[in-house]
Design an enzyme around this catalytic site. Structure first.
Site, PDB file in Angstrom:
ATOM      1  CE  LYS A   1      -6.353  -3.724   4.601  1.00 35.59           C
ATOM      2  NZ  LYS A   1      -6.657  -4.294   5.930  1.00 35.59           N
TER       3      LYS A   1
ATOM      4  CB  SER B 179      -0.910  -3.773   8.906  1.00 30.80           C
ATOM      5  OG  SER B 179      -2.062  -3.167   8.377  1.00 30.80           O
TER       6      SER B 179
ATOM      7  CG  HIS C  42      -7.595  -3.057  10.221  1.00 31.83           C
ATOM      8  ND1 HIS C  42      -6.291  -2.681  10.467  1.00 31.83           N
ATOM      9  CD2 HIS C  42      -7.521  -4.058   9.314  1.00 31.83           C
ATOM     10  CE1 HIS C  42      -5.467  -3.423   9.737  1.00 31.83           C
ATOM     11  NE2 HIS C  42      -6.180  -4.258   9.040  1.00 31.83           N
TER      12      HIS C  42
ATOM     13  NE  ARG D 231      -2.339  -1.203   3.640  1.00 32.73           N
ATOM     14  CZ  ARG D 231      -1.838  -0.408   4.562  1.00 32.73           C
ATOM     15  NH1 ARG D 231      -1.912   0.910   4.442  1.00 32.73           N
ATOM     16  NH2 ARG D 231      -1.278  -0.907   5.630  1.00 32.73           N
TER      17      ARG D 231
ATOM     18  CG  ASP E 158      -7.765  -7.241   6.986  1.00 31.24           C
ATOM     19  OD1 ASP E 158      -6.787  -7.148   7.747  1.00 31.24           O
ATOM     20  OD2 ASP E 158      -7.998  -6.424   6.078  1.00 31.24           O
TER      21      ASP E 158
ATOM     22  CE1 TYR F 127       0.487  -5.904  -1.799  1.00 30.72           C
ATOM     23  CE2 TYR F 127      -0.779  -4.012  -1.049  1.00 30.72           C
ATOM     24  CZ  TYR F 127      -0.181  -5.230  -0.796  1.00 30.72           C
ATOM     25  OH  TYR F 127      -0.279  -5.779   0.453  1.00 30.72           O
TER      26      TYR F 127
ATOM     27  NE  ARG G 117      -0.220  -8.637   2.548  1.00 34.27           N
ATOM     28  CZ  ARG G 117      -0.858  -8.181   3.622  1.00 34.27           C
ATOM     29  NH1 ARG G 117      -1.980  -8.733   4.020  1.00 34.27           N
ATOM     30  NH2 ARG G 117      -0.374  -7.180   4.310  1.00 34.27           N
TER      31      ARG G 117
ATOM     32  CB  CYS H 100      -0.157  -6.470  15.141  1.00 30.72           C
ATOM     33  SG  CYS H 100       1.052  -5.133  15.052  1.00 30.72           S
TER      34      CYS H 100
HETATM   35  P1  GTP Z   1      -2.633  -7.673   8.015  1.00 32.37           P
HETATM   36  O1  GTP Z   1      -3.210  -8.823   7.252  1.00 32.37           O
HETATM   37  O2  GTP Z   1      -1.527  -6.949   7.276  1.00 32.37           O
HETATM   38  O3  GTP Z   1      -3.675  -6.706   8.518  1.00 32.37           O
HETATM   39  O4  GTP Z   1      -1.835  -8.298   9.308  1.00 32.37           O
HETATM   40  P2  GTP Z   1      -2.361  -9.313  10.443  1.00 32.37           P
HETATM   41  O5  GTP Z   1      -2.782  -8.522  11.637  1.00 32.37           O
HETATM   42  O6  GTP Z   1      -3.327 -10.299   9.904  1.00 32.37           O
HETATM   43  O7  GTP Z   1      -0.993 -10.074  10.899  1.00 32.37           O
HETATM   44  P3  GTP Z   1      -0.613 -11.639  10.788  1.00 32.37           P
HETATM   45  O8  GTP Z   1      -1.581 -12.538  11.509  1.00 32.37           O
HETATM   46  O9  GTP Z   1      -0.325 -11.950   9.361  1.00 32.37           O
HETATM   47  O10 GTP Z   1       0.754 -11.713  11.642  1.00 32.37           O
HETATM   48  C1  GTP Z   1       1.869 -10.903  11.364  1.00 32.37           C
HETATM   49  C2  GTP Z   1       3.103 -11.426  12.049  1.00 32.37           C
HETATM   50  O11 GTP Z   1       2.917 -11.532  13.474  1.00 32.37           O
HETATM   51  C3  GTP Z   1       3.523 -12.825  11.569  1.00 32.37           C
HETATM   52  O12 GTP Z   1       4.908 -12.825  11.330  1.00 32.37           O
HETATM   53  C4  GTP Z   1       3.179 -13.709  12.742  1.00 32.37           C
HETATM   54  O13 GTP Z   1       4.019 -14.836  12.801  1.00 32.37           O
HETATM   55  C5  GTP Z   1       3.355 -12.796  13.954  1.00 32.37           C
HETATM   56  N1  GTP Z   1       2.498 -13.224  15.095  1.00 32.37           N
HETATM   57  C6  GTP Z   1       1.164 -13.444  15.048  1.00 32.37           C
HETATM   58  N2  GTP Z   1       0.702 -13.865  16.266  1.00 32.37           N
HETATM   59  C7  GTP Z   1       1.782 -13.894  17.086  1.00 32.37           C
HETATM   60  C8  GTP Z   1       1.961 -14.229  18.479  1.00 32.37           C
HETATM   61  O14 GTP Z   1       1.036 -14.591  19.199  1.00 32.37           O
HETATM   62  N3  GTP Z   1       3.225 -14.117  18.979  1.00 32.37           N
HETATM   63  C9  GTP Z   1       4.286 -13.706  18.204  1.00 32.37           C
HETATM   64  N4  GTP Z   1       5.479 -13.621  18.775  1.00 32.37           N
HETATM   65  N5  GTP Z   1       4.153 -13.389  16.886  1.00 32.37           N
HETATM   66  C10 GTP Z   1       2.934 -13.477  16.341  1.00 32.37           C
HETATM   67 MN    MN Z   2      -4.124 -10.556   7.934  1.00 35.56          MN
HETATM   68 MN    MN Z   3      -5.284  -5.524   7.361  1.00 34.71          MN
END
Ligand code: GTP
Ligand code: MN
Ligand code: MN
Length: 605
Positions: A229, A271, A249, A81, A296, A220, A388, A273
């Site tokens: 979004k 994002s 979100h 983005r 999401d 993208y 992705r 997290c």
């Molecule tokens: P967007 O799709 O961009 O909105 O992100 P998202 O919030 O869906 O994040 P996603 O679940 O893809 O996780 C992002 C990163 O955080 C990855 O590298 C995961 O491995 C890491 N992660 C997720 N949950 C945990 C957790 O409980 N502990 C730790 N240490 N890392 C985590």
């Molecule tokens: Mn996600």
């Molecule tokens: Mn997102």
């Protein structure tokens, strides 16, 4: 006879005349060679896939390894983005607020008209009617996007209910959001096309008052799948403010305890997290199950029964590949076994995909996301960090059977979380809805390499909506307060919690194992809802009493457990100072309730 007049004759007979007129006007401006009205059928999808393979946009993966799956490699400059090129063009700058780029709508229209004039020459313009939310649901909303990118058609086909069913919903009085997208790469006769056309100039523009979206120069996902979004968060946050509902979100999940009682949870993390991971959680605790509803975006409205009801407006997952592995998110790995489009991951020698974190062992040879030979000695990662997967939600083994219930699911708890190496405890319950709104409003995420003992660099991401709000952020907070008051009147407001899976010890390691063990925090939250678990007050709100969470079973020592909840007054006071600066930046619209909660946070230190 103009070329476009010939072309629009192919509009389906039942297409609403306003849609046809609008498509006509965009074709007049952008001058495509052909217009295709998408019906969303499997045959249409297969035809587009085959054409994209022939054009070099998609690489067909080995069907023995990954049936019906494809790899796309973007232009190296079109991988994420572009927040600096994203605009909220409200009539008044103050309605976009200090966190958004703003331009006057009249001026922006002149700029975009210039850019879009002839932008689709030599290309096909696809017309995609879509429904966000189950077709016909009272919570669903309709849109129509035109695009000159077959990749965007394929992605939108997975992420939304796209095609004839959605078009049939649009009658003379139906509201629908028009969205115009071009990669900004017209072809002159005889020009050869490239695998991933795009333009260095990019604009992602939203007109919240007239509910329109225009996107130029990028293919993208976040810039080009405008239903996601741009519509479901930025435009929808404005519509929700006007109509009394919430665009968030947030992931949605259903958790069932060993006695069979089910709870529904919405959780907003910035994002990268952990939303997709939490939505697909495999609980480590026997007898508990978690099912996925969305990963999401959540649309939430007070229902006829006075409860907050939520739908996932999307129909698929657009998930981050790196870090998604058999040990961290086996559910996501199972979901992408087939029928998936991968973007910017690495290609294995046997025609499958790979990315950092997929397996413990690294293959000895790969073709990286730029199409170059790659070995473990190569310096750059094999997959782009923002690579992705795009896959249909109904392929997810943990999908709840209520995930597409037109009435939505009743929300019992709302969770906020971020990546915080310091200060924020593993889990805490807000003392009230108002306190919960304060937690969401001041949400922050921290760089993981924060120096020991110091506050670290805080990036505020209020409600995890910093890049996704179509309104003034402080108006968004006031709207949450208003909706909460309404829910409170019927005594049915969800509880609000804050979590942090990312607190680190002095040695820099994570204090909490995360992933499947996050079920222990989730279980405690459900016990709070049932009134079965005790809590003690802290500056962050109500935290578990000793023994309420079996940390030893998660492999966490007593020392680390205490550190997960440690209160360091000096660091918290520095954070409160930072919050002062942030709230001042948000200006005069900050609700009195948020200021009151901030004063209370300080007073409790
Ligand atoms: P967007 O799709 O961009 O909105 O992100 P998202 O919030 O869906 O994040 P996603 O679940 O893809 O996780 C992002 C990163 O955080 C990855 O590298 C995961 O491995 C890491 N992660 C997720 N949950 C945990 C957790 O409980 N502990 C730790 N240490 N890392 C985590
Ligand atoms: Mn996600
Ligand atoms: Mn997102």
């Amino acid at each position: 006879m103009t070329a476009t007049a010939t072309l629009t004759r192919h509009a389906p007979d039942n297409a609403d005349s306003r849609v046809v007129d609008w498509v006509d006007s965009i074709a007049e401006l952008t001058q495509p060679d052909r217009i295709v009205w998408c019906d969303g059928s499997a045959a249409e999808r297969q035809r587009l896939l085959d054409e994209a393979v022939a054009a070099g946009t998609l690489i067909r993966l080995n069907p023995e390894k990954r049936p019906n799956s494809y790899l796309a490699r973007s232009n190296p400059s079109d991988v994420a983005r572009v927040e600096s090129r994203t605009f909220i063009c409200s009539e008044r700058e103050d309605d976009a607020g200090p966190t958004n780029n703003w331009a006057a709508p009249a001026e922006m229209r002149v700029t975009l008209t210039g850019l879009f004039r002839g932008a689709m020459r030599g290309r096909t313009m696809y017309v995609m009617p879509f429904s966000m939310g189950p077709v016909g649901s009272p919570l669903a909303r309709l849109g129509v996007q035109v695009t000159d990118s077959p990749y965007v058609v394929l992605s939108t086909g997975t992420m939304t209910r796209m095609g004839a069913d959605a078009l049939a919903q649009i009658g003379p009085r139906t509201e629908w959001v028009p969205a115009v997208h071009s990669v900004g790469a017209p072809l002159q006769p005889g020009d050869a096309d490239v695998a991933w056309p795009c333009n260095e100039t990019k604009y992602i523009v939203h007109y919240p008052e007239t509910r329109e979206i225009w996107s130029y120069g990028s293919a993208y996902g976040g810039n080009a799948i405008l239903a996601k979004k741009a519509f479901a968060l930025r435009i929808a946050s404005k519509i929700g403010e006007q109509e009394g509902w919430l665009a968030a979100h947030m992931l949605l999940l259903k958790v069932t305890n060993p006695s069979g009682r089910a709870f529904h949870v919405a959780a907003g993390f910035p994002s990268a997290c952990g939303k997709t991971n939490f939505a697909m959680l495999k609980p480590s605790m026997p007898g508990w199950t978690v099912e996925t509803i969305g990963d999401d975006i959540a649309w939430m409205a007070p229902g006829p029964d006075g409860r907050l009801r939520a739908i996932n407006p999307e129909a698929g997952f657009f998930g981050v590949a790196p870090g998604t592995g058999h040990s961290t998110n086996p559910t996501a790995i199972a979901t992408v076994q087939s029928d998936t489009i991968f973007t910017n991951v690495a290609l294995t020698d046997d025609g499958d995909v790979w990315w950092e974190g997929l397996t413990e062992e690294t293959p000895s040879h790969l073709v990286d996301w730029l199409g170059r030979d790659w070995t473990p000695d190569s310096e750059a990662p094999a997959a782009h960090p923002n690579s992705r997967f795009t896959v249909s939600a109904d392929l997810c083994p943990s999908i709840a059977d209520t995930w597409d219930d037109p009435a939505g699911v009743p929300i019992d708890a709302v969770i906020f979380g971020g990546r915080r190496a310091t200060n924020v405890p593993l889990v805490a319950q807000a003392r009230s809805w108002e306190h919960g709104v304060y937690i969401g409003a001041t949400l922050a995420s921290e760089r993981t390499a924060a120096a020991e003992g110091t506050l670290g660099e805080l990036r505020r991401d209020p409600f995890a909506m910093l890049p996704f709000s179509g309104t003034h952020m402080a108006d968004h907070w006031q709207h949450w307060l208003t909706v909460g008051e309404r829910l409170g009147r019927s005594g049915q407001a969800p509880l609000i919690f804050q979590v942090n899976w990312f607190r680190r010890g002095e040695d820099g390691r994570f204090l909490w194992p995360g992933f499947s063990e996050n079920s222990r925090a989730l279980a405690w939250m459900t016990e709070r809802i049932e009134g079965r678990a005790d809590a003690v007050d802290s500056p962050f709100g109500l935290v578990p009493v000793d023994g309420a969470i079996d940390y030893a079973a998660a492999g966490v020592s007593r020392e680390d457990w205490d550190a997960l909840f440690a209160i360091e007054p000096e660091a918290l006071s520095a954070e409160a100072d930072d919050t002062d600066v942030f709230l001042a930046r948000m200006g005069a619209k900050v609700p009195a309730a948020v200021m009151r909660q901030h004063a209370e946070f300080r007073a409790r230190l």
